[in-house]
Scaffold this active site. Structure first.
Site, PDB file in Angstrom:
ATOM      1  N   LYS A 115       0.811  -1.223   0.000  1.00 52.19           N
ATOM      2  CA  LYS A 115       0.000   0.000   0.000  1.00 52.19           C
ATOM      3  C   LYS A 115       0.834   1.259   0.000  1.00 52.19           C
ATOM      4  O   LYS A 115       0.304   2.358  -0.171  1.00 52.19           O
ATOM      5  CB  LYS A 115      -0.933   0.006   1.225  1.00 52.19           C
ATOM      6  CG  LYS A 115      -2.099  -0.951   1.078  1.00 52.19           C
ATOM      7  CD  LYS A 115      -3.198  -0.644   2.079  1.00 52.19           C
ATOM      8  CE  LYS A 115      -4.425  -1.498   1.802  1.00 52.19           C
ATOM      9  NZ  LYS A 115      -5.441  -1.362   2.846  1.00 52.19           N
ATOM     10  N   LYS A 198      -6.719  -9.309  -7.426  1.00 53.67           N
ATOM     11  CA  LYS A 198      -7.941  -9.607  -6.679  1.00 53.67           C
ATOM     12  C   LYS A 198      -8.952  -8.479  -6.867  1.00 53.67           C
ATOM     13  O   LYS A 198      -8.572  -7.301  -6.853  1.00 53.67           O
ATOM     14  CB  LYS A 198      -7.572  -9.742  -5.192  1.00 53.67           C
ATOM     15  CG  LYS A 198      -8.714 -10.194  -4.314  1.00 53.67           C
ATOM     16  CD  LYS A 198      -8.294 -10.255  -2.854  1.00 53.67           C
ATOM     17  CE  LYS A 198      -9.523 -10.029  -1.976  1.00 53.67           C
ATOM     18  NZ  LYS A 198      -9.235 -10.020  -0.554  1.00 53.67           N
ATOM     19  N   LYS A 201     -12.661  -3.470  -3.650  1.00 56.36           N
ATOM     20  CA  LYS A 201     -13.757  -2.520  -3.587  1.00 56.36           C
ATOM     21  C   LYS A 201     -13.257  -1.084  -3.560  1.00 56.36           C
ATOM     22  O   LYS A 201     -14.023  -0.164  -3.694  1.00 56.36           O
ATOM     23  CB  LYS A 201     -14.647  -2.798  -2.382  1.00 56.36           C
ATOM     24  CG  LYS A 201     -13.961  -2.736  -1.027  1.00 56.36           C
ATOM     25  CD  LYS A 201     -14.981  -3.125   0.038  1.00 56.36           C
ATOM     26  CE  LYS A 201     -14.365  -3.654   1.309  1.00 56.36           C
ATOM     27  NZ  LYS A 201     -13.493  -2.736   2.013  1.00 56.36           N
TER      28      LYS A 201
END
Ligand code: TRP
Length: 331
Positions: A115, A198, A201
């Protein structure tokens, strides 16, 4: 063997739109086994704020996750549904555990590294760095036996186990060491536009994911536009990651096996597969969407359900927190 139920804890962040990946990979399976266990399903709003969130949107998303939990069939008789920030024990235990976890351990968390590749770790929030400790606190606070998590959270769960063991070793037997819960039918759903990542959202364009609350026509359109592989045969093989992903979604949605589906589409093209898959997903999600929107039209009712859940969560966690404090000399 006692027939005492096992404690299950899991959580989803109220950021972005919950996707069919959350449904097929997590929620659907939580529902399937809810009666066998004693469940705590949390809306982890404190994890969501480790990256910037619009306060107004966050407040709406919290209710939205609650509505989706209920709409997919989680039953408050078997599940305590609540928000993390409504139970102060999560942050309190997180601090105690921050003093048990090690800087080096947190530095090795691959999610933190992933991240922060783009923006650099210097400008990441300290909360993003200690995120796994808050997750450990979530789990250990309830003496959870089992934690259903996807592959991407395995390392965090492993750290929770390390922290629990270290605490027990240093201060005396306090926490249950939680185990991963393997969900037999758990699907790993990949992005529609990129089957190598993956489905997320919080990332990508709308064409990347199917949201649980997408309208049926939007779902059909997104499936129609999904990336495919070269060739034309509908087979789940290593050289066809996109078609494999579509077949996985189809299989998890309908309960039909991959070989069955491969047979059915033999000699037909990707177009047929996409049309039927779009219909199947739209049909599966439509009642969930309808129910969730119904629940969202009465925010006061949702809030009172969450308040009741938080009350139960506080009660269940208070003795564990008290014990942890007193073990550390803070009684
Ligand atoms: N970190 C998890 C995720 O992003 C969410 C989470 C927070 C969680 N606390 C948890 C999952 C405790 C399981 C148990 O998916």
């Amino acid at each position: 063997m006692s027939d005492q139920k096992q404690r299950v804890f899991s959580g989803i962040q109220p950021s972005g739109n919950l996707t069919i990946g959350n449904y097929l990979g997590a929620l659907k399976n939580w529902v399937a086994v809810q009666q066998e266990n004693e469940n705590f399903f949390c809306i982890v709003d404190l994890h969501a704020i480790t990256v910037p969130q619009d306060p107004k949107v966050l407040a709406e998303k919290i209710r939205e996750v609650a509505a989706i939990y209920l709409a997919v069939g989680l039953d408050p008789r078997h599940c305590t549904i609540f928000r993390q920030s409504a139970v102060p024990g999560h942050t309190e235990l997180a601090w105690l555990l921050n003093c048990v976890a090690r800087f080096g351990e947190l530095s090795r968390m691959t999610q933190f590294k992933d991240k922060t590749v783009r923006g650099g770790s210097d400008s990441a929030s300290a909360g993003l760095f200690t995120y796994p400790v808050l997750m450990a606190a979530d789990i250990l606070l309830y003496n959870a036996d089992l934690v259903p998590v996807g592959d991407d959270q395995r390392q965090h769960l492993e750290l929770s186990r390390t922290i629990a063991r270290r605490f027990n070793h240093t201060y005396g037997e306090t926490f249950v060491v939680p185990k991963p819960m393997i969900l037999s039918a758990g699907a790993r759903v990949m992005g529609l536009d990129d089957p190598t990542v993956k489905m997320s959202k919080s990332a990508g364009s709308p064409g990347h994911y199917i949201a649980i609350l997408d309208e049926p026509d939007v779902i059909r359109k997104k499936v129609r536009r999904a990336k495919t592989d070269s060739g034309s045969e509908v087979t789940a093989t290593a050289d066809k990651p996109a078609i494999t992903n579509l077949l996985d979604i189809y299989s998890a949605t309908t309960g039909r096996t991959i070989p069955e589906l491969e047979d059915e589409y033999e000699g037909r093209g990707y177009g047929d597969l996409k049309r039927d898959l779009g219909d199947a997903v739209a049909e599966a999600l439509a009642p969930i969407r309808t129910r969730a929107l119904e629940l969202l039209s009465d925010p006061a009712e949702l809030d009172s359900l969450l308040a009741a859940g938080s009350e139960k969560a506080r009660e269940a966690s208070a003795p564990v927190l008290r014990d942890a404090r007193s073990r550390m000399g803070l009684g």
